[in-house]
Motif scaffolding. Structure first.
Motif, PDB file in Angstrom:
ATOM      1  N   THR B  75     -74.561   7.880   3.190  1.00  0.00           N
ATOM      2  CA  THR B  75     -74.774   7.406   1.822  1.00  0.00           C
ATOM      3  C   THR B  75     -76.264   7.471   1.469  1.00  0.00           C
ATOM      4  O   THR B  75     -76.638   7.348   0.312  1.00  0.00           O
ATOM      5  CB  THR B  75     -74.305   5.949   1.624  1.00  0.00           C
ATOM      6  N   LEU B  76     -77.122   7.640   2.483  1.00  0.00           N
ATOM      7  CA  LEU B  76     -78.565   7.685   2.235  1.00  0.00           C
ATOM      8  C   LEU B  76     -79.040   9.134   2.187  1.00  0.00           C
ATOM      9  O   LEU B  76     -78.464   9.996   2.839  1.00  0.00           O
ATOM     10  CB  LEU B  76     -79.306   6.962   3.368  1.00  0.00           C
ATOM     11  N   ASP B  77     -80.122   9.386   1.422  1.00  0.00           N
ATOM     12  CA  ASP B  77     -80.652  10.754   1.426  1.00  0.00           C
ATOM     13  C   ASP B  77     -81.397  11.009   2.733  1.00  0.00           C
ATOM     14  O   ASP B  77     -81.690  10.096   3.509  1.00  0.00           O
ATOM     15  CB  ASP B  77     -81.555  10.998   0.206  1.00  0.00           C
ATOM     16  N   GLN B  78     -81.710  12.276   2.969  1.00  0.00           N
ATOM     17  CA  GLN B  78     -82.250  12.699   4.261  1.00  0.00           C
ATOM     18  C   GLN B  78     -83.543  11.980   4.638  1.00  0.00           C
ATOM     19  O   GLN B  78     -83.723  11.532   5.760  1.00  0.00           O
ATOM     20  CB  GLN B  78     -82.490  14.206   4.207  1.00  0.00           C
ATOM     21  N   ASN B  79     -84.445  11.851   3.657  1.00  0.00           N
ATOM     22  CA  ASN B  79     -85.731  11.216   3.940  1.00  0.00           C
ATOM     23  C   ASN B  79     -85.551   9.746   4.308  1.00  0.00           C
ATOM     24  O   ASN B  79     -86.204   9.235   5.211  1.00  0.00           O
ATOM     25  CB  ASN B  79     -86.647  11.345   2.720  1.00  0.00           C
ATOM     26  N   THR B  80     -84.634   9.066   3.617  1.00  0.00           N
ATOM     27  CA  THR B  80     -84.381   7.661   3.897  1.00  0.00           C
ATOM     28  C   THR B  80     -83.746   7.497   5.275  1.00  0.00           C
ATOM     29  O   THR B  80     -84.116   6.597   6.038  1.00  0.00           O
ATOM     30  CB  THR B  80     -83.457   7.059   2.813  1.00  0.00           C
ATOM     31  N   ARG B  81     -82.790   8.393   5.601  1.00  0.00           N
ATOM     32  CA  ARG B  81     -82.148   8.311   6.917  1.00  0.00           C
ATOM     33  C   ARG B  81     -83.162   8.549   8.028  1.00  0.00           C
ATOM     34  O   ARG B  81     -83.169   7.857   9.046  1.00  0.00           O
ATOM     35  CB  ARG B  81     -81.034   9.357   7.032  1.00  0.00           C
ATOM     36  N   LEU B  82     -84.014   9.525   7.809  1.00  0.00           N
ATOM     37  CA  LEU B  82     -85.050   9.829   8.782  1.00  0.00           C
ATOM     38  C   LEU B  82     -85.982   8.627   8.956  1.00  0.00           C
ATOM     39  O   LEU B  82     -86.277   8.206  10.068  1.00  0.00           O
ATOM     40  CB  LEU B  82     -85.829  11.030   8.257  1.00  0.00           C
TER      41      LEU B  82
END
Lengths: 214, 214
Positions: B75-82
């Protein structure tokens, strides 16, 4: 100064100072009465170093005693004392010599040191804990299939050399050999979390720049 | 592949893999018979990451589960997940807010981030564990009377930014978002001992050069 003043100026509770004295991490003061001793600026400085090692470096008391003994050994020249003190710092797990990845990593690290012209590292080789730590870390990268090519390591080593020059500039600014050795040990330990956190903050910046979307 | 092959290819004993499965660090395989499951390349990659976190990063199992949950949260974008995954890594002691040195260090760190234009760090501020770690480290340097001026920190930050760009180049080379997130977490953890040991080796070189006498 008396114990109470030493405690106040250092911010270390008197009970902790007494413990350090008992553990011989701190040399005894000059006895002035049956129950009181006098302490000098040397004690204050040593107390700072002991706190850096134990509270920040999370070093066991026995290890701290070893580091301090190396800094104090006046039979050794300054560079050796400085090196001995840093060598006694904790270095993480030793490389597992039964692991074939370790043999390959050792060859790679030797090649890297040669390419960099780091003669001291090459000469001390397996005896140096930092060398062992690097071999173990490269072997782990290889075993887990993550990038560890020599160009990347050489790039990181170049930045490490810039850091080391700045570290030694700070160390050289201290007037006496004893202070320089204490500063070298303390700054090695105290800057590690600074560098770790700056790298993580820089990664977050760079990731935001590349992958966008906050 | 079956459990035995997963163990062979990853170098992780089957008992350890079963433990990771029970602890939900590794998703279950596809059941093929009542007693056997089939595992894919995803499992192999995840197993590598789990080992990096637990064996190299010395992370408690509960923390590793948190890091992995963040990397998996689609549910999170890539930068947030990273970012979330790296945020969940251990960051050393939190700053002690009752300490006046901490308030001063916080102001200094904010000034540094502003000067560097590190907007992500400024915006996340106190919420970011790396920011907290930097504040705590600067406060300790100040309390113990060691150098921590902003020019020196900015110099270290510049080198950290170079490292971060190289880190993100490696991360971007992975083809899928899941692999990029796994690589970001693994490389953050796995390069820390590489950088630490290179800095100590570089210090020994520089010290030998300046203070001579082997």
């Amino acid at each position: 100064m008396r114990l109470a003043e030493l405690s106040e100026r250092s911010g270390v509770p008197t009970a902790t100072i007494k413990y350090y004295l008992r553990e011989r991490l701190l040399p005894p003061g000059t006895r002035v009465t049956a129950t009181q001793s006098e302490y000098g600026e040397d004690h204050l400085r040593r107390l700072r170093l002991v706190r850096a090692l134990i509270q920040v470096g999370r070093m066991p008391v026995a290890t701290a005693r070893e580091v301090l003994a190396a800094t104090d050994d006046e039979t050794l020249d300054q560079n050796t004392r400085l090196g001995a003190a840093v060598w006694a710092l904790p270095h993480g797990p030793e490389p597992d010599e039964d692991d074939p990845a370790v043999a390959a990593a050792r060859l790679q690290v030797d090649g890297l040191l040669e390419r960099l012209g780091w003669e001291h590292g090459l000469e001390s080789g397996a005896a140096s804990p930092a060398y062992g730590m690097l071999v173990a870390a490269v072997a782990t990268l290889a075993r887990l299939g993550y990038p560890h090519d020599s160009d990347h390591l050489a790039f990181q080593a170049g930045l490490a050399a810039e850091l080391a020059r700045a570290d030694l500039d700070l160390v050289e600014a201290y007037p006496t050999p004893a202070e320089r050795i204490e500063a070298a040990v303390a700054l090695t330990v105290l800057y590690e979390p600074v560098l770790q956190s700056l790298r993580r903050l820089a990664q977050a910046e760079e990731s935001t720049r590349r992958f966008g979307g906050r």
